[in-house]
Design a protein around this motif. Structure first.
Motif, mmCIF file in Angstrom:
data_model
loop_
_atom_site.group_PDB
_atom_site.id
_atom_site.type_symbol
_atom_site.label_atom_id
_atom_site.label_comp_id
_atom_site.label_asym_id
_atom_site.label_seq_id
_atom_site.Cartn_x
_atom_site.Cartn_y
_atom_site.Cartn_z
ATOM 1 N N UNK A 78 0.784 -1.192 0.015
ATOM 2 C CA UNK A 78 0.038 -0.015 0.138
ATOM 3 C C UNK A 78 0.832 1.296 -0.119
ATOM 4 N N UNK A 79 1.910 1.086 0.886
ATOM 5 C CA UNK A 79 2.734 2.459 0.845
ATOM 6 C C UNK A 79 3.512 2.695 -0.568
ATOM 7 N N UNK A 80 3.995 1.709 -1.200
ATOM 8 C CA UNK A 80 4.433 1.808 -2.466
ATOM 9 C C UNK A 80 3.324 2.311 -3.624
ATOM 10 N N UNK A 81 2.142 1.696 -3.488
ATOM 11 C CA UNK A 81 1.043 2.301 -4.174
ATOM 12 C C UNK A 81 0.982 3.937 -4.075
ATOM 13 N N UNK A 82 0.835 4.177 -2.878
ATOM 14 C CA UNK A 82 0.700 5.584 -2.530
ATOM 15 C C UNK A 82 1.961 6.358 -2.949
ATOM 16 N N UNK A 83 3.093 6.154 -2.581
ATOM 17 C CA UNK A 83 4.224 6.697 -3.558
ATOM 18 C C UNK A 83 4.293 6.917 -4.746
ATOM 19 N N UNK A 84 3.579 5.970 -5.473
ATOM 20 C CA UNK A 84 3.467 6.042 -6.933
ATOM 21 C C UNK A 84 2.167 6.680 -7.434
ATOM 22 N N UNK A 85 1.381 7.205 -6.620
ATOM 23 C CA UNK A 85 0.333 7.884 -7.009
ATOM 24 C C UNK A 85 -0.885 7.032 -7.483
ATOM 25 N N UNK A 86 -0.760 5.842 -7.260
ATOM 26 C CA UNK A 86 -1.754 4.670 -7.450
ATOM 27 C C UNK A 86 -2.771 4.404 -6.371
ATOM 28 N N UNK A 87 -2.799 5.197 -5.367
ATOM 29 C CA UNK A 87 -3.592 5.084 -4.155
ATOM 30 C C UNK A 87 -3.146 6.414 -3.270
ATOM 31 N N UNK A 88 -4.473 6.345 -2.274
ATOM 32 C CA UNK A 88 -4.124 7.459 -1.466
ATOM 33 C C UNK A 88 -4.280 6.886 0.107
ATOM 34 N N UNK A 89 -3.966 7.944 1.000
ATOM 35 C CA UNK A 89 -4.080 7.534 2.392
ATOM 36 C C UNK A 89 -5.158 8.776 3.136
ATOM 37 N N UNK A 90 -5.704 8.438 3.799
ATOM 38 C CA UNK A 90 -5.899 7.090 4.613
ATOM 39 C C UNK A 90 -6.763 6.247 3.957
ATOM 40 N N UNK A 91 -6.711 4.809 4.240
ATOM 41 C CA UNK A 91 -7.636 3.919 3.602
ATOM 42 C C UNK A 91 -9.110 4.054 3.385
ATOM 43 N N UNK A 92 -9.814 5.037 4.325
ATOM 44 C CA UNK A 92 -10.966 5.155 4.343
ATOM 45 C C UNK A 92 -11.304 6.132 2.964
ATOM 46 N N UNK A 93 -10.192 6.925 2.952
ATOM 47 C CA UNK A 93 -10.575 8.065 1.637
ATOM 48 C C UNK A 93 -10.209 6.789 0.412
ATOM 49 N N UNK A 94 -9.343 5.986 0.082
ATOM 50 C CA UNK A 94 -9.139 5.328 -0.777
ATOM 51 C C UNK A 94 -10.346 4.336 -1.068
ATOM 52 N N UNK A 95 -11.013 3.901 -0.050
ATOM 53 C CA UNK A 95 -12.288 2.837 -0.389
ATOM 54 C C UNK A 95 -13.385 3.621 -1.024
ATOM 55 N N UNK A 96 -13.373 4.962 -1.033
ATOM 56 C CA UNK A 96 -14.738 5.738 -1.503
ATOM 57 C C UNK A 96 -14.401 6.196 -2.947
ATOM 58 N N UNK A 97 -13.169 5.829 -3.422
ATOM 59 C CA UNK A 97 -12.445 6.435 -4.864
ATOM 60 C C UNK A 97 -13.269 5.260 -5.984
ATOM 61 N N UNK A 98 -14.653 5.254 -5.959
ATOM 62 C CA UNK A 98 -15.162 4.473 -6.821
ATOM 63 C C UNK A 98 -15.901 5.052 -7.907
ATOM 64 N N UNK A 99 -14.956 5.313 -9.160
ATOM 65 C CA UNK A 99 -15.345 6.048 -9.990
ATOM 66 C C UNK A 99 -14.991 5.261 -11.350
ATOM 67 N N UNK A 100 -15.979 5.412 -12.561
ATOM 68 C CA UNK A 100 -15.637 4.719 -13.528
ATOM 69 C C UNK A 100 -16.071 5.624 -14.774
#
Length: 449
Positions: A78-100
């Motif tokens: 997860x830390x690597x994905x966040x560093x690469x711009x492929x995820x965000x922190x905290x996990x609660x914010x990442x969980x709602x990024x449900x966009x198509x």
């Protein structure tokens, strides 16, 4: 029919909030605009090799999954994905990024608009406002720009479909459904669409709490309370206009948007991922990932010889594997009782008259139907090591009469499928497409019961 609790699919996995499965933890990488840079693809491949199963799974929403993760490795991933711009922190914010989002609308002259900038802007609003952390995990926003990678058939809780009007391109705003079935609220300018979608999501969050059991999806809320809370938004005008063309999904080969590669069962090997990254770097381009589990390489043609030899990549239309959708099954999923992916590929080879590259065949390891929650012309759903055959329905049928055979051993399925195709052909007038003939077989079976 309501889905029993023991058949409900679990919460959506995401970076920082993985889901346990039969082969370890499962984490999902959300691609908000359906696009991935060569460096991003290389990073994902490295993570799949280092921490996961060595496969990158492409989901039916155009996202990526890594499975087989050890619990102690997930935090580093997860830390690597966040560093690469492929995820965000905290996990609660990442969980709602449900966009198509229509992935290749910017490459397609028949698309009305490229919705990627609006999708990314909405993503930032969801991340930055803590209120949205209360959105249910499957609550989905859809941006449909039209063209080859249109999302007219994608189910969304809140959706924006591009339409052409005398005043210019607008977004038609809809609730709970596809482009055809969603309840339309009106049109808005592209510059206003993010504000409108944010306001609608906030109304949903407020209204769902008025119910004894808070709604998980927009459809549940509308069924319980109606759509009146969403009426009268100031930025919406009367609905109207013409939607962009909704052509069939792009098939492998050259298209106006680039070169399309199919990926058998959506399982991309890391070696192939690196070869694709090399090809993209040659043209300084970005990969597009479709909801049909296909990859679009802008520009091209493909010149890397290694890609022609990659066993999971599909280069031509009509390949039987294009028809097959299958979940991991046993042993990858604790709910599975059969080797669904192996069975699906075996049956595709043995029954090409059904697996014709266009007709959809869903092979599900259990009635949850995770790989394809919607209806399919043909469904093979496993129960205790055997398969039931369902027509024109879901893995858990809405109409029990659509279950036309039960308890088939995997080796008995090919003959049953051949007999099904023969029955459909005998009852088919003229050159009716096979999928329509199968639907009529399902209707006749239901009527007999």
């Amino acid at each position: 029919m309501p889905i029993p609790d023991h058949y409900r699919r679990g919460a959506c996995p995401s970076a920082g909030n993985p889901m346990a499965s039969g082969d370890g933890l499962l984490s999902r990488i959300r691609l908000i605009d359906g696009r991935l840079t060569p460096s991003g693809l290389r990073r994902v491949a490295a993570l799949a090799d280092e921490h996961g199963s060595g496969l990158i799974e492409i989901t039916g929403r155009g996202n990526l999954q890594l499975r087989g993760l050890a619990e102690e490795a997930e935090a580093e991933l997860t830390a690597t994905l966040v560093d690469a711009g492929l995820a965000v922190e905290p996990a609660a914010s990442e969980a709602v990024r449900n966009i198509q989002c229509s992935a290749a609308a910017d490459l397609d002259p028949q698309a009305l608009v490229d919705p990627a900038p609006q999708a990314r802007a909405l993503d930032q609003r969801l991340i930055s406002d803590d209120r949205f952390r209360a959105l249910p995990p499957k609550f989905r926003f859809v941006f449909n720009g039209g063209g080859l990678t249109h999302l007219a058939d994608a189910d969304g809780d809140i959706r924006a479909d591009a339409v052409s009007t005398p005043e210019g391109t607008r977004y038609r705003i809809g609730l709970a459904g596809t482009s055809a079935t969603a309840q339309s609220l009106g049109n808005c300018k592209p510059s206003q669409v993010v504000d409108v979608l944010v306001e609608l999501a906030l109304i949903f969050l407020e209204e769902r709490q008025r119910l004894i059991t808070p709604a998980r999806r927009m459809r549940q809320l509308i069924d319980a309370s109606g759509s009146s809370p969403f009426a009268g938004l100031r930025d919406l005008s009367r609905p109207g206009g013409v939607t962009a063309d909704h052509p069939p999904a792009p098939e492998p080969g050259r298209t106006r948007a680039g070169t399309v590669l199919g990926v058998a069962l959506g399982c991309l090997g890391t070696n192939s991922a690196r070869l694709i990254a090399e090809q993209l770097e040659v043209h300084n381009s970005t990969l597009r990932i479709t909801s049909q589990r296909c990859l679009i390489l802008p520009h091209g043609p493909v010149t890397n010889p290694g890609l022609a030899e990659a066993p999971e990549l599909i280069h031509t239309p009509g390949d039987p594997r294009l028809s097959a959708i299958a979940c991991p099954g046993m042993p990858g999923c604790a709910s599975g009782s059969t080797a669904t992916r192996r069975d699906a590929l075996d049956w595709a080879e043995q029954v090409p008259e059904l697996f014709d590259g266009r007709n959809l065949v869903h092979v599900s390891g259990c009635p949850k139907g995770c790989a394809h929650p919607g209806r399919a012309p043909v469904v093979l759903v496993a129960r205790e090591g055997r398969y039931d055959l369902v027509l024109d329905d879901r893995a858990l049928p809405e109409e029990e009469g659509h279950r036309i055979a039960s308890g088939l051993l995997p080796e008995e399925v090919p003959d049953t499928l051949r007999a099904l195709v023969s029955t459909a052909a005998l009852n088919s007038p003229g050159d009716e497409p096979l999928v329509q003939s199968l639907v009529r077989v399902a209707q006749a079976s239901r009527n007999r019961r």
